[in-house]
Write a protein that holds these residues in place. Sequence first.
Motif, PDB file in Angstrom:
ATOM      1  N   GLU A   1       0.796  -1.228   0.132  1.00 33.71           N
ATOM      2  CA  GLU A   1       0.084   0.068  -0.106  1.00 33.71           C
ATOM      3  C   GLU A   1       0.874   1.244  -0.237  1.00 33.71           C
ATOM      4  OE1 GLU A   1      -2.395   2.118   3.415  1.00 33.71           O
ATOM      5  OE2 GLU A   1      -3.225   0.851   2.722  1.00 33.71           O
ATOM      6  N   HIS A   2       0.549   1.971  -0.978  1.00 33.72           N
ATOM      7  CA  HIS A   2       1.121   3.565  -0.975  1.00 33.72           C
ATOM      8  C   HIS A   2       0.557   4.331  -0.165  1.00 33.72           C
ATOM      9  CE1 HIS A   2       3.356   6.949  -2.646  1.00 33.72           C
ATOM     10  NE2 HIS A   2       2.187   7.501  -2.957  1.00 33.72           N
ATOM     11  N   GLY A   3      -0.886   4.404  -0.008  1.00 33.60           N
ATOM     12  CA  GLY A   3      -1.409   5.307   0.850  1.00 33.60           C
ATOM     13  C   GLY A   3      -3.093   4.828   0.755  1.00 33.60           C
ATOM     14  N   HIS A   4      -3.985   5.597   1.349  1.00 30.27           N
ATOM     15  CA  HIS A   4      -5.247   5.425   1.051  1.00 30.27           C
ATOM     16  C   HIS A   4      -6.186   6.693   1.143  1.00 30.27           C
ATOM     17  CE1 HIS A   4      -4.441   4.662   5.374  1.00 30.27           C
ATOM     18  NE2 HIS A   4      -5.555   5.228   5.670  1.00 30.27           N
ATOM     19  N   PHE A   5      -7.262   6.509   0.646  1.00 33.39           N
ATOM     20  CA  PHE A   5      -8.340   7.564   0.393  1.00 33.39           C
ATOM     21  C   PHE A   5      -9.145   7.231   1.602  1.00 33.39           C
ATOM     22  CE2 PHE A   5      -7.017   7.327  -3.632  1.00 33.39           C
ATOM     23  CZ  PHE A   5      -6.510   8.710  -4.168  1.00 33.39           C
ATOM     24  N   HIS A   6      -9.979   8.094   2.453  1.00 33.31           N
ATOM     25  CA  HIS A   6     -10.919   8.073   3.231  1.00 33.31           C
ATOM     26  C   HIS A   6     -12.168   9.006   2.667  1.00 33.31           C
ATOM     27  CE1 HIS A   6      -9.298   6.096   6.712  1.00 33.31           C
ATOM     28  NE2 HIS A   6      -8.132   6.782   6.602  1.00 33.31           N
ATOM     29  N   LEU A   7     -13.171   8.282   2.274  1.00 34.31           N
ATOM     30  CA  LEU A   7     -14.594   8.583   1.761  1.00 34.31           C
ATOM     31  C   LEU A   7     -15.652   8.676   2.615  1.00 34.31           C
ATOM     32  CD1 LEU A   7     -14.566   6.313  -1.215  1.00 34.31           C
ATOM     33  CD2 LEU A   7     -13.308   8.306  -1.172  1.00 34.31           C
ATOM     34  N   PHE A   8     -16.325  10.153   2.715  1.00 37.53           N
ATOM     35  CA  PHE A   8     -17.302  10.385   3.637  1.00 37.53           C
ATOM     36  C   PHE A   8     -18.507  10.796   2.934  1.00 37.53           C
ATOM     37  CE2 PHE A   8     -13.017  11.372   5.407  1.00 37.53           C
ATOM     38  CZ  PHE A   8     -13.081  10.623   6.617  1.00 37.53           C
ATOM     39  N   MET A   9     -19.585  10.529   3.799  1.00 34.66           N
ATOM     40  CA  MET A   9     -20.961  11.004   3.239  1.00 34.66           C
ATOM     41  C   MET A   9     -21.524  11.795   4.545  1.00 34.66           C
ATOM     42  SD  MET A   9     -22.493   7.602   1.589  1.00 34.66           S
ATOM     43  CE  MET A   9     -23.824   8.530   0.699  1.00 34.66           C
ATOM     44  N   ARG A  10     -22.656  12.602   3.959  1.00 32.32           N
ATOM     45  CA  ARG A  10     -23.451  13.346   5.179  1.00 32.32           C
ATOM     46  C   ARG A  10     -24.853  12.916   5.321  1.00 32.32           C
ATOM     47  NH1 ARG A  10     -20.908  17.295   8.155  1.00 32.32           N
ATOM     48  NH2 ARG A  10     -18.914  17.735   7.769  1.00 32.32           N
ATOM     49  N   LEU A  11     -25.057  12.265   5.936  1.00 30.91           N
ATOM     50  CA  LEU A  11     -26.537  11.721   6.183  1.00 30.91           C
ATOM     51  C   LEU A  11     -27.587  12.706   6.880  1.00 30.91           C
ATOM     52  CD1 LEU A  11     -25.365   9.019   5.030  1.00 30.91           C
ATOM     53  CD2 LEU A  11     -27.014   7.776   6.578  1.00 30.91           C
ATOM     54  N   PRO A  12     -28.717  13.359   5.945  1.00 30.89           N
ATOM     55  CA  PRO A  12     -29.090  14.423   6.620  1.00 30.89           C
ATOM     56  C   PRO A  12     -29.952  14.124   7.991  1.00 30.89           C
ATOM     57  CG  PRO A  12     -29.664  14.418   4.463  1.00 30.89           C
ATOM     58  CD  PRO A  12     -28.930  13.002   4.567  1.00 30.89           C
ATOM     59  N   GLN A  13     -30.408  13.042   8.033  1.00 29.69           N
ATOM     60  CA  GLN A  13     -31.092  12.601   9.389  1.00 29.69           C
ATOM     61  C   GLN A  13     -29.968  12.100  10.502  1.00 29.69           C
ATOM     62  OE1 GLN A  13     -30.587  10.698   6.910  1.00 29.69           O
ATOM     63  NE2 GLN A  13     -30.696   8.598   7.119  1.00 29.69           N
ATOM     64  N   ALA A  14     -28.820  11.973  10.227  1.00 32.12           N
ATOM     65  CA  ALA A  14     -27.848  11.725  11.070  1.00 32.12           C
ATOM     66  C   ALA A  14     -27.232  12.585  11.842  1.00 32.12           C
ATOM     67  CB  ALA A  14     -26.884  10.708  10.304  1.00 32.12           C
ATOM     68  N   GLY A  15     -26.715  13.661  11.060  1.00 33.84           N
ATOM     69  CA  GLY A  15     -25.879  14.962  11.576  1.00 33.84           C
ATOM     70  C   GLY A  15     -24.588  14.444  11.554  1.00 33.84           C
ATOM     71  N   GLY A  16     -23.593  15.495  11.566  1.00 37.27           N
ATOM     72  CA  GLY A  16     -22.205  15.090  11.490  1.00 37.27           C
ATOM     73  C   GLY A  16     -21.744  14.617  10.215  1.00 37.27           C
ATOM     74  N   PHE A  17     -20.968  13.588  10.128  1.00 39.10           N
ATOM     75  CA  PHE A  17     -20.291  13.266   8.724  1.00 39.10           C
ATOM     76  C   PHE A  17     -20.050  11.412   8.855  1.00 39.10           C
ATOM     77  CE2 PHE A  17     -16.482  14.453  10.964  1.00 39.10           C
ATOM     78  CZ  PHE A  17     -15.549  13.320  10.946  1.00 39.10           C
ATOM     79  N   GLN A  18     -20.389  10.836   7.901  1.00 38.90           N
ATOM     80  CA  GLN A  18     -20.287   9.325   8.139  1.00 38.90           C
ATOM     81  C   GLN A  18     -19.095   8.836   7.182  1.00 38.90           C
ATOM     82  OE1 GLN A  18     -23.577  10.836   7.640  1.00 38.90           O
ATOM     83  NE2 GLN A  18     -23.393  11.019   9.857  1.00 38.90           N
TER      84      GLN A  18
END
Length: 210
Positions: free
Chosen positions: A67-84
């Motif tokens: 592994e050279h490195g990695h991406f972290h991918l995020f979403m924001r679910l409106p009903q959840a608050g914050g980020f996922q």
Amino acid sequence: MQAQAAWQAVQIPLRAAQRGRSMAELALCGAQSLTAWRHYPRSDARDTASGCSFYFHAHNEARSTEEHGHFHLFMRLPQAGGFQHLAALSIDNLGRPLRWFATNAWVTGEQWQPALRMRDALPQFALQMRGPAAPVGRWLEALVRLHQDALADLLERRDAMLGARQAATLEPLERILADRDLDLLAESAVDLGQRLQQLQASLDNDPGDD
């Protein structure tokens, strides 16, 4: 949409290679060198319409492995608050995808949500932006679309791991999500060539299905 995602997943690295660049270089989003633990881009890359975002980084110990490195991918679910945290994607030193993996909530500080909610939101994942991060965002979006089923399965296995830990220890979920001894919850190898062959076979069998 799957056919368009396949085209993007292939064409974006190809165009980069024609300019003498790799996806690993593009992952730095304009920076000239890779420093362990630093985010690329520094303030993360965000699609303001969808709320989805990503960053790339590398750990000290990852530099001497495949592994050279990695991406972290995020979403924001409106009903959840914050980020996922949707998933992380490892790449090799040429930027070829190696594996998806799911982490415990403390790793990214996410507002954890169960797999079912994340799975239902997957079709809305988008990373459209401008600047040096734009081609990387489009490429990651294409990979997510191509691997929706695999990512849904990954999240379900993440939850199964948490459930098994909870059953074994009788700890509340909140404590398990914050357990610093528990970081990696599930992983899945990526074979982009095989995935493209599967998609082509399904299109050949059903020409009207995009």
